[in-house]
Write a protein that holds these residues in place. Structure first.
Motif, PDB file in Angstrom:
ATOM      1  N   ALA A   1      21.730  -4.284  13.104  1.00 52.85           N
ATOM      2  CA  ALA A   1      22.305  -5.717  13.464  1.00 52.85           C
ATOM      3  C   ALA A   1      23.557  -6.081  12.352  1.00 52.85           C
ATOM      4  N   PHE A   2      23.195  -5.466  11.169  1.00 52.06           N
ATOM      5  CA  PHE A   2      24.462  -5.928  10.113  1.00 52.06           C
ATOM      6  C   PHE A   2      25.424  -5.229  10.511  1.00 52.06           C
ATOM      7  N   GLU A   3      25.489  -3.859  11.033  1.00 52.92           N
ATOM      8  CA  GLU A   3      26.636  -2.868  11.502  1.00 52.92           C
ATOM      9  C   GLU A   3      27.361  -3.725  12.527  1.00 52.92           C
ATOM     10  N   LEU A   4      26.541  -4.096  13.656  1.00 50.47           N
ATOM     11  CA  LEU A   4      27.137  -4.733  14.952  1.00 50.47           C
ATOM     12  C   LEU A   4      27.942  -6.161  14.470  1.00 50.47           C
ATOM     13  N   ALA A   5      27.086  -6.851  13.586  1.00 53.62           N
ATOM     14  CA  ALA A   5      28.090  -8.052  13.126  1.00 53.62           C
ATOM     15  C   ALA A   5      29.235  -7.693  12.576  1.00 53.62           C
ATOM     16  N   GLU A   6      29.163  -6.785  11.618  1.00 55.73           N
ATOM     17  CA  GLU A   6      30.587  -6.390  10.929  1.00 55.73           C
ATOM     18  C   GLU A   6      31.471  -6.102  11.859  1.00 55.73           C
ATOM     19  N   ARG A   7      31.178  -5.100  12.632  1.00 57.92           N
ATOM     20  CA  ARG A   7      31.840  -4.806  13.751  1.00 57.92           C
ATOM     21  C   ARG A   7      32.710  -6.120  14.371  1.00 57.92           C
ATOM     22  N   GLN A   8      31.699  -6.876  15.169  1.00 58.61           N
ATOM     23  CA  GLN A   8      32.124  -7.906  15.731  1.00 58.61           C
ATOM     24  C   GLN A   8      32.992  -8.956  14.956  1.00 58.61           C
ATOM     25  N   MET A   9      32.703  -8.924  13.840  1.00 52.55           N
ATOM     26  CA  MET A   9      33.522  -9.798  12.812  1.00 52.55           C
ATOM     27  C   MET A   9      35.131  -9.170  12.836  1.00 52.55           C
ATOM     28  N   LEU A  10      35.020  -7.978  12.418  1.00 55.18           N
ATOM     29  CA  LEU A  10      36.478  -7.324  12.472  1.00 55.18           C
ATOM     30  C   LEU A  10      37.136  -7.301  13.829  1.00 55.18           C
ATOM     31  N   GLU A  11      36.473  -7.084  14.893  1.00 56.83           N
ATOM     32  CA  GLU A  11      37.274  -7.006  16.040  1.00 56.83           C
ATOM     33  C   GLU A  11      37.482  -8.126  16.660  1.00 56.83           C
ATOM     34  N   THR A  12      36.650  -9.510  16.300  1.00 58.27           N
ATOM     35  CA  THR A  12      36.986 -10.652  17.062  1.00 58.27           C
ATOM     36  C   THR A  12      37.131 -11.786  16.289  1.00 58.27           C
ATOM     37  N   GLY A  13      36.574 -11.472  15.112  1.00 56.32           N
ATOM     38  CA  GLY A  13      36.688 -12.771  14.038  1.00 56.32           C
ATOM     39  C   GLY A  13      35.465 -13.525  14.011  1.00 56.32           C
ATOM     40  N   SER A  14      34.576 -13.509  14.692  1.00 57.27           N
ATOM     41  CA  SER A  14      33.139 -14.070  14.486  1.00 57.27           C
ATOM     42  C   SER A  14      31.989 -13.280  14.826  1.00 57.27           C
ATOM     43  N   HIS A  15      30.961 -13.733  14.557  1.00 59.74           N
ATOM     44  CA  HIS A  15      29.695 -12.751  15.027  1.00 59.74           C
ATOM     45  C   HIS A  15      28.445 -13.763  14.939  1.00 59.74           C
ATOM     46  N   PRO A  16      27.494 -13.432  15.860  1.00 57.22           N
ATOM     47  CA  PRO A  16      26.112 -14.287  16.012  1.00 57.22           C
ATOM     48  C   PRO A  16      25.723 -14.157  14.658  1.00 57.22           C
ATOM     49  N   ALA A  17      24.964 -15.506  14.568  1.00 54.77           N
ATOM     50  CA  ALA A  17      24.085 -15.634  13.213  1.00 54.77           C
ATOM     51  C   ALA A  17      23.131 -14.634  12.833  1.00 54.77           C
ATOM     52  N   LEU A  18      23.003 -13.889  11.771  1.00 54.46           N
ATOM     53  CA  LEU A  18      22.096 -12.874  11.481  1.00 54.46           C
ATOM     54  C   LEU A  18      20.616 -13.550  11.150  1.00 54.46           C
ATOM     55  N   ASN A  19      19.998 -13.903  12.367  1.00 51.10           N
ATOM     56  CA  ASN A  19      18.706 -14.723  12.243  1.00 51.10           C
ATOM     57  C   ASN A  19      17.638 -13.382  12.673  1.00 51.10           C
ATOM     58  N   PHE A  20      16.977 -13.240  11.747  1.00 51.55           N
ATOM     59  CA  PHE A  20      15.631 -12.420  12.033  1.00 51.55           C
ATOM     60  C   PHE A  20      14.486 -13.042  12.048  1.00 51.55           C
ATOM     61  N   VAL A  21      13.621 -12.747  13.181  1.00 50.92           N
ATOM     62  CA  VAL A  21      12.579 -13.656  13.404  1.00 50.92           C
ATOM     63  C   VAL A  21      11.409 -12.688  13.240  1.00 50.92           C
ATOM     64  N   VAL A  22      10.312 -12.825  12.499  1.00 57.95           N
ATOM     65  CA  VAL A  22       8.888 -12.093  12.440  1.00 57.95           C
ATOM     66  C   VAL A  22       8.010 -13.130  13.006  1.00 57.95           C
ATOM     67  N   ILE A  23       7.336 -12.596  13.992  1.00 59.91           N
ATOM     68  CA  ILE A  23       6.176 -13.303  14.500  1.00 59.91           C
ATOM     69  C   ILE A  23       5.039 -12.998  14.064  1.00 59.91           C
ATOM     70  N   GLY A  24       4.293 -13.780  13.339  1.00 60.93           N
ATOM     71  CA  GLY A  24       3.079 -13.594  12.584  1.00 60.93           C
ATOM     72  C   GLY A  24       3.194 -13.648  11.359  1.00 60.93           C
ATOM     73  N   GLY A  25       2.186 -14.414  10.544  1.00 57.44           N
ATOM     74  CA  GLY A  25       2.317 -14.522   9.230  1.00 57.44           C
ATOM     75  C   GLY A  25       1.180 -13.916   8.346  1.00 57.44           C
ATOM     76  N   GLY A  26       0.819 -13.043   8.867  1.00 60.40           N
ATOM     77  CA  GLY A  26      -0.332 -12.480   8.001  1.00 60.40           C
ATOM     78  C   GLY A  26       0.346 -11.438   6.913  1.00 60.40           C
ATOM     79  N   PRO A  27      -0.208 -10.662   6.369  1.00 60.12           N
ATOM     80  CA  PRO A  27       0.205  -9.672   5.318  1.00 60.12           C
ATOM     81  C   PRO A  27       1.538  -8.809   5.789  1.00 60.12           C
ATOM     82  N   THR A  28       1.266  -8.354   7.179  1.00 60.76           N
ATOM     83  CA  THR A  28       2.360  -7.537   7.568  1.00 60.76           C
ATOM     84  C   THR A  28       3.739  -8.111   7.638  1.00 60.76           C
ATOM     85  N   GLY A  29       3.476  -9.468   8.413  1.00 65.29           N
ATOM     86  CA  GLY A  29       4.704 -10.269   8.585  1.00 65.29           C
ATOM     87  C   GLY A  29       5.154 -10.826   7.444  1.00 65.29           C
ATOM     88  N   VAL A  30       4.415 -11.145   6.395  1.00 63.54           N
ATOM     89  CA  VAL A  30       5.131 -11.801   5.010  1.00 63.54           C
ATOM     90  C   VAL A  30       5.765 -10.511   4.546  1.00 63.54           C
TER      91      VAL A  30
END
Lengths: 461, 461
Positions: B150-179
């Motif tokens: 995700a970081f690599e693709l954002a860098e590439r797109q920023m470099l090639e087009t001047g913008s990139h999608p927001a780097l939102n990471f969504v974790v579904i589940g708030g137990g120990p693994t999710g946390v």
């Protein structure tokens, strides 16, 4: 989008694009560190792979991360460089543009192409799935998977049916990679696997090298070839030279009319240059390497440098080999040469080199199993070493050339565990649990599912 | 093939089959070390995975081999055990046979089933590819691949087009693994990635936990839940409790009618028991766990023991949780109980236990990023710890419980590099270079391929 150039002391900063983050590309990038240039290094992978140790990942001695490092991290302290994970798909040499897979174009004043080589199956692309080669981290974990899985499947079949196919491992190609893979498989089977299996005898595993030419290690002097042959035979590796493979099938290999059974077949025979060489539209040799002049430039393109395996460089009547050392030296050279050309364009001589490239050959080494090697030293003195001294020299040299203190530390300890402590290494099987050809020989699914197992007593070894 | 049994002092040696090489199965195997039994441990993988540290592989701190070890190697010194890489597909309880995928059958006198649990997508199996969970080494490298890519693709797109999608990471589940996943992604972005990228600002990455219940870390006491919430918010992690995910699509997640964009979505919400529980034909709960009595036996089968996540064990009115500690204790118990039953069948009391199983809860811990954790200690004393002391305790406990000196050494050093030296860790992207949903938002292929890049000067951070 318009081109924006950065002013530097009244002069426009030159742009250098480097394609490939292997030894050649990385050395070119590091050589440009102090020059007034903006560098973009493009690689389709995020990591540099230390290929000389890749076979140790394939044979479960090292972890992928020990020998592969993110290109970004290696260059993170170099402020004039940006790293782009993308793939070049073509060029517009007139407008000095690199075309990228994403559709974008990269402008350059100087271009370094160091995209290396890949396996060549001599037109038999179907063989690739049956006999993987060793160029990438993914290749290495795939070879690891197949070799380890062969022992597991044999144990399972022995336990469930009382017999198993012979554990024949066939390595096609008797160059350094083939010799190192064969020696390491033999070691694994005899030393580490024997401890862990109860029903099969892993030491019965048979490793065979099939080499088309009359010699193994063709680039080495005859006395070291003979030593290597002796060391391989001492490990129990069978050598078949002058053996041309005519077909690769699931579970076997054909040499003329002879069928050679193989639970795992590995490919270390042919390489071909990255397709980018041909896309340049300049002269290439039959493997696709670009014919370059003494400055590493293709004809009429003093702004383009070809480095590493992709370059066809002649020196003293011989072609410079496609291995790590010349690639590094070509990368260094390209950077130095660019320094000089920039100087000239600014009206000064610059700091870089005017002389042509010359490969300084320090020698070659190849390991044979876990305590032997052959070394054809040329620097700091000329010598032919073999056996344990060559192996010790190999260890020292490879630890030294690895990038990053953390990796050196990790590899040092992995070798200590494995070679001194005789510990197990990294014996993970990940991914699919199928082996091509295994089912075709002994498909259990047709048998009536009614065999209680003969567990007996575990084998007393 | 006929059944051959081994004589032991005039008595027939009993056969124990263990299904699963996780904590439960491994502890059962080790507990049977000195008993006069022949043990067969069956696992479809060749390695035991130390699951409590799996999230550190997913987030590039540790290598797979640091936390996964061949089951054969772990048990190689135990002479009465054989390890079989195969998969159980059913049972014949009357004839005491385990049916294997290969078609063979395994006879047993005692059977230990410890095949654990897997992700549950609550019937939406299509979500699995879009939101991987974390149970295996392969899962961990897949999550690592997606987060780093995700970081690599954002860098590439920023470099090639001047913008990139927001780097939102969504974790579904708030137990120990999710946390643990959420805290670690946040750390990576803010600490390690920021150094290496020139065009994007990785510290703008946003991590969100979506939890359906009103609480994160539901199994912890309220004061530690509050501490965890505070520590996560200090890291910049957004917490949404009471948020029921109604759809997972490439590039976004739906919570009711609200669309939440996500470059990477991870699943840490539901688990379901291994399907083997249902194949036994005995009573299971709604997640497929087998209802067992105080001896860990399903009704009317004193020769079958269910251990670990697959067992539904009630104690003091609460269900024993599906984590490592109870699994180990159940494995130990099953082995001890088998010892007693063998003694009885030989006319003596044996050495094993007559009492029912009782879970001895030493407490729980979950890390929150790289310098904090919550620990609900119950042994050797009761305490609620949070922050750095809990994190330090977590490090010590996990190094201690890891199997093998070599792995402990390697993990210790990896932590030293990462947490003290602030080094990079294992940031390899292997496999595919696509991310689900990325193209749909910003497909470059439709744009005219004619944009020279604005390289400008590298960002001066």
């Amino acid at each position: 989008m318009t081109v924006v150039a950065t002013a530097l002391g009244g002069k426009v900063r030159k742009r250098v694009v480097i394609l490939g983050g292997g030894f050649g590309g990385l050395h070119a990038a590091m050589g440009l560190r102090k020059l007034p240039v903006d560098v973009t290094l493009v690689d389709r992978r995020n990591h540099h792979t230390f290929q000389p140790l890749l076979y140790q990942v394939a044979l479960a001695v090292l972890s992928p991360a020990d020998i592969a490092q993110p290109i970004r991290s290696i260059l993170s302290h170099q402020k004039n460089i940006e790293v782009l994970m993308d793939e070049a798909t073509g060029f517009d040499l007139k407008q000095r543009l690199v075309l990228l897979k994403t559709g974008a174009r990269l402008e350059y004043d100087y271009l370094v192409i160091a995209t290396g080589s890949t396996h060549s199956y001599f037109g038999n692309d179907g063989w690739a799935k049956l006999a993987p080669g060793l160029k990438t981290v993914e290749d290495a974990t795939e070879i690891r998977r197949r070799v380890l899985l062969a022992f597991e499947l044999a144990e399972r079949q022995m336990l469930e049916t009382g017999s198993h196919p012979a554990l024949n491992f066939v390595v096609i190609g008797g160059g350094p990679t083939g010799v190192e893979l064969a020696g390491a498989i033999s070691d694994i089977a005899k030393l580490y696997m024997a401890r862990d299996f109860r029903h099969i005898d892993p030491s019965t595993a048979q490793v065979m090298i099939l080499e088309g030419s009359p010699y193994i290690l063709g680039s080495y002097p005859p006395d070291l070839q003979a030593k290597a042959r002796g060391q391989l035979e001492a490990l129990g590796v069978k050598l078949r030279t002058g053996a041309h493979v005519t077909d690769v099938q699931p579970g076997y290999v054909m040499v003329g009319d002879e069928r050679i059974d193989a639970v795992v077949t590995l490919w270390a025979a042919g390489v071909q240059a990255s397709p980018l060489g041909k896309l340049l539209g300049v002269e290439t040799d039959k493997r696709g390497c670009v014919m370059v002049d003494e400055y590493l430039n293709p004809p009429e393109h003093p702004e383009i440098f070809i480095c590493g395996d992709l370059a066809h460089v002649m020196q003293d009547g011989k072609q410079v080999p496609g291995v790590a050392q010349p690639a590094m030296q070509m990368g260094d050279y390209a950077a130095a040469r660019i320094g000089r050309l920039i100087g000239l364009s600014h009206g000064s001589e610059g700091t870089g080199r005017n002389k042509g490239f010359r490969y300084f050959d320090k020698g070659d080494m190849a390991t044979i199993g876990r305590k032997a090697a052959v070394a054809n030293l040329r620097w700091p003195f000329k010598a032919h070493w073999s056996g344990f001294p060559a192996w010790a020299a190999w260890l020292v040299v490879h630890i030294f050339f690895l990038i990053g203190f953390q990796n050196r530390f990790s590899v040092f300890w992995s070798w200590a565990w494995t070679y001194v402590g005789e510990q197990d290494g990294v014996r993970l099987i990940t991914g699919s649990q199928e082996l091509p050809g295994w089912e075709t020989k002994d498909d259990l699914s047709g048998n009536p599912p009614s065999r209680p197992l003969d567990l007996g007593s575990p084998k007393s070894n």
